[in-house]
Design a protein around this motif. Structure first.
Motif, short mmCIF file in Angstrom:
data_model
loop_
_atom_site.label_atom_id
_atom_site.label_comp_id
_atom_site.label_asym_id
_atom_site.label_seq_id
_atom_site.Cartn_x
_atom_site.Cartn_y
_atom_site.Cartn_z
N PRO A 58 -96.00 53.20 -44.72
CA PRO A 58 -94.74 52.24 -44.95
C PRO A 58 -93.67 52.70 -45.41
O PRO A 58 -93.49 53.80 -46.35
CB PRO A 58 -95.43 51.45 -46.00
N MET A 59 -92.67 52.31 -44.78
CA MET A 59 -91.22 52.90 -45.25
C MET A 59 -90.54 52.30 -46.26
O MET A 59 -89.69 52.54 -46.87
CB MET A 59 -90.08 52.81 -44.17
N ALA A 60 -91.38 51.25 -46.72
CA ALA A 60 -91.00 50.58 -47.86
C ALA A 60 -91.57 51.17 -49.15
O ALA A 60 -91.39 51.05 -50.41
CB ALA A 60 -91.53 49.07 -48.03
N HIS A 61 -92.33 52.42 -48.78
CA HIS A 61 -92.54 53.44 -49.83
C HIS A 61 -91.77 54.48 -49.79
O HIS A 61 -91.18 54.81 -48.65
CB HIS A 61 -94.05 53.78 -49.83
N ASN A 106 -82.91 47.22 -50.91
CA ASN A 106 -84.09 47.18 -51.69
C ASN A 106 -85.20 46.77 -50.50
O ASN A 106 -85.51 45.51 -50.25
CB ASN A 106 -83.98 45.92 -52.63
N PRO A 107 -85.93 47.83 -50.26
CA PRO A 107 -87.22 47.57 -49.28
C PRO A 107 -88.43 47.27 -50.23
O PRO A 107 -88.56 47.52 -51.30
CB PRO A 107 -87.52 48.84 -48.86
N LEU A 108 -89.21 46.18 -49.64
CA LEU A 108 -90.64 45.54 -50.47
C LEU A 108 -91.67 45.64 -49.55
O LEU A 108 -91.42 45.50 -48.26
CB LEU A 108 -90.03 44.13 -50.89
N MET A 109 -92.71 45.96 -50.16
CA MET A 109 -94.03 46.09 -49.24
C MET A 109 -94.22 44.81 -48.67
O MET A 109 -94.36 43.88 -49.19
CB MET A 109 -95.12 46.85 -50.24
N MET A 145 -93.45 61.34 -57.13
CA MET A 145 -93.39 59.70 -57.58
C MET A 145 -92.20 59.27 -57.14
O MET A 145 -90.97 60.05 -56.23
CB MET A 145 -93.04 60.09 -59.20
N THR A 146 -92.00 57.88 -57.01
CA THR A 146 -90.94 57.11 -56.54
C THR A 146 -89.69 57.54 -57.33
O THR A 146 -88.62 57.84 -56.76
CB THR A 146 -91.23 55.57 -56.85
#
Length: 555
Positions: A251-254, A108-111, A351-352
């Protein structure tokens, strides 16, 4: 945790029959890399402000992934547990995902820009067991924030801090002491830990929260099959292979950074270069130094690096392709970037929930990158429908639906919001036009439509024109209430430094481009900065809120 990825099961037979789901995980790809090219440089992670680089061959990367995986198991992490992290683009990011995949944990990556409000919601919603943060990044103390927040997170068992020290040595709660330092992979139970809980291709592997352009974020669940079924045709469309070097500064959290900067190079047996802080001059230097051939980022990144190359008089001959997504690319920028970089500029939309959906082709005229968002990737279908869900003819704007092999597994704990019908069509919430050749153009969000006296205002077209105005740095067109016409259009503008902007000049500019009178903005709101999501998308719902509050004060 039990993951309610209800959109996976009904599609399994169909996608397997069509051979869109490859049936492989990132573990399979990394193991193959070690077998085929163990000594090839897989990852170069650059800390811009510190002036440091860290490199891993594929063999070294696999060994460190195993080490961190056993370390996570020592912390009590097991299959199905959520491991969260809030890191910039760095080697620890990549290795943590690979480690989670070794033991079946969900990543779970977070910005990095998230703060207490966003984190308290996301970490509780996902019931995160472990949270990994930098001690400090860009002047902010992440460790202090998480220590203060921890009592509000009942499921969170460990906060692990990259770079934490005590008396000049790694602190007990540091990433170095718990995960990357001890040779956990040599312990007697390491092999069992690394093999007994490996996930399958249909298990949830990634939990990624939407940026929240319209309000509270939703937890998007993806599997290896949904991710790779997008990554592989994407790479083929961009003609990428094992000899390529992918620069990732987005960003890799995206999803952009995660799919195409972390997973794709491994699937291709290629090399990745990570940049942790965006500086266009540094990006140009890295492209030259590492001989990068491909990158993907938002429109703002493209403008920055093109301007940097022009200012420095520098070209980057190894860079073949810059894929741009997240916002429409304007024709002048495509021309400027093409001239400055010498690279092909490709437009994309995604999209995500889906990954990249459409791309312009490498053989397309440059103009298509500024006038369209491309054609669907293999395994993707699109349709544009009216308010009654009836298909619309070409060149008529309507609601965009997508059915894709890369479609997500659903929203965590919110299956009622999945917006996917029994035939697998996902309501994107976007408005689009499809031309006779199958190229789409996103024309706005369904909630961003402005209907002035029964007439739909073409928001994206007006915004695109205003971006050509010499005084405008950023612009967004949003609706405000009107008693007689229902809605009118307001131009929200961030002006360029030292330049004045007023409504008459904007209206005059649009009239010079023969814009219909009913499409002209009738109000101007000047801001120092736009409210945006972590991915850089303007949060128009917040702009509408500003206008409503301003109207309340007047009344």
């Amino acid at each position: 945790m039990e993951f309610d990825a209800v959109l996976i099961g009904p599609r399994r037979a169909r996608e397997a029959a069509r051979r869109w789901w490859p049936g492989r995980t990132i573990n399979d790809e990394l193991d193959a890399c070690v077998a085929e090219c163990p000594d090839k440089v897989a990852l170069t992670a650059v800390r811009i402000e510190a002036g440091e680089s860290t490199r891993f061959t594929y063999a070294q990367m696999a060994r460190m992934a195993d080490r961190i995986a056993v370390g996570l198991a020592r912390l009590g992490v097991t299959k199905g547990d959520v491991v969260s992290m809030q890191l910039p683009n760095c080697w620890q990011f990549t290795l943590l995902y690979l480690a989670c995949s070794r033991i079946g944990a969900v990543f779970n990556p977070l910005m990095p820009i998230f703060r207490e409000r966003e984190l308290s919601f996301m970490l509780n919603h996902g019931a995160s067991r472990v949270m990994i943060v930098p001690q400090r990044y860009r002047g902010f103390d992440y460790e202090a924030m998480l220590r203060a927040l921890h009592p509000e997170l009942p499921a969170l068992q460990h906060v692990v801090v990259v770079g934490a020290t005590e008396q000049g040595k790694p602190a007990q709660h540091s990433f170095e002491a718990l995960l990357s330092g001890p040779r956990w992979e040599d312990s007697s139970d390491a092999e069992a830990i690394l093999t007994r809980n490996r996930p399958g291709p249909d298990d949830v592997t990634q939990l990624l929260y939407t940026s929240g352009t319209t309000g509270e974020p939703k937890g998007v669940m993806h599997t290896a099959n949904t991710l790779f079924s997008n990554i592989l045709p994407y790479a083929q469309a961009m003609r990428l292979g094992r000899d390529d070097v992918v620069l990732m500064a987005s960003p890799m959290a995206h999803q952009t950074g995660f799919m195409y900067g972390l997973m794709m190079p491994i699937a291709l047996r290629a090399s990745a270069v990570l940049q942790d802080v965006w500086q266009p001059e540094a990006a140009l230097a890295l492209i030259a130094q590492e001989r990068a051939t491909f990158t993907m980022a938002s429109t703002a990144f493209l403008g920055d690096i093109a301007n940097g190359a022009i200012a420095a008089g520098t070209r980057v001959p190894t860079l073949r392709t810059f894929l741009c997504a997240g916002a429409p690319i304007h024709g002048a920028l495509v021309e400027r970037a093409r001239m400055a970089l010498g690279a092909k500029i490709v437009s994309a939309w995604g999209m995500t929930e889906l990954g990249a959906v459409t791309l312009t082709r490498l053989d397309d005229d440059d103009e298509r990158a500024s006038t369209t968002d491309g054609v669907p990737l293999p395994g993707v279908e699109v349709k544009v429908v009216d308010e009654n869900d009836l298909a619309l003819p070409p060149n008529v704007a309507g609601r965009l639906f997508v059915r894709a092999c890369s479609g997500f597994g659903g929203y965590l704990k919110r299956a009622h919001l999945n917006a996917t019908d029994a035939q697998g069509w996902f309501d994107t919430g976007d408005l689009a036009i499809v031309d006779e050749r199958g190229y789409i153009r996103i024309s706005g969000r369904s909630k961003d439509v402005i209907i002035r006296g029964g007439e739909n205002i073409p928001v994206v077209e007006i915004e695109s024109l205003l971006y050509r105005h010499p005084a405008i740095a950023q612009v967004a067109i949003v609706a405000y209430a009107d008693e007689r016409l229902g809605e009118r259009a307001c131009a929200v503008v961030v002006a360029k430094p030292g330049v004045a902007v007023d409504l008459p000049s904007l209206v005059g500019f649009l009239k010079s481009h023969r814009v219909a009178v009913q499409y002209l903005p009738e109000r101007l709101l000047l801001l120092d900065a736009m409210p945006t999501t972590p991915a850089g998308k303007v949060q128009k719902f917040r702009l509408r809120d500003m206008l409503r509050e301003a109207d309340k004060e007047v009344s």
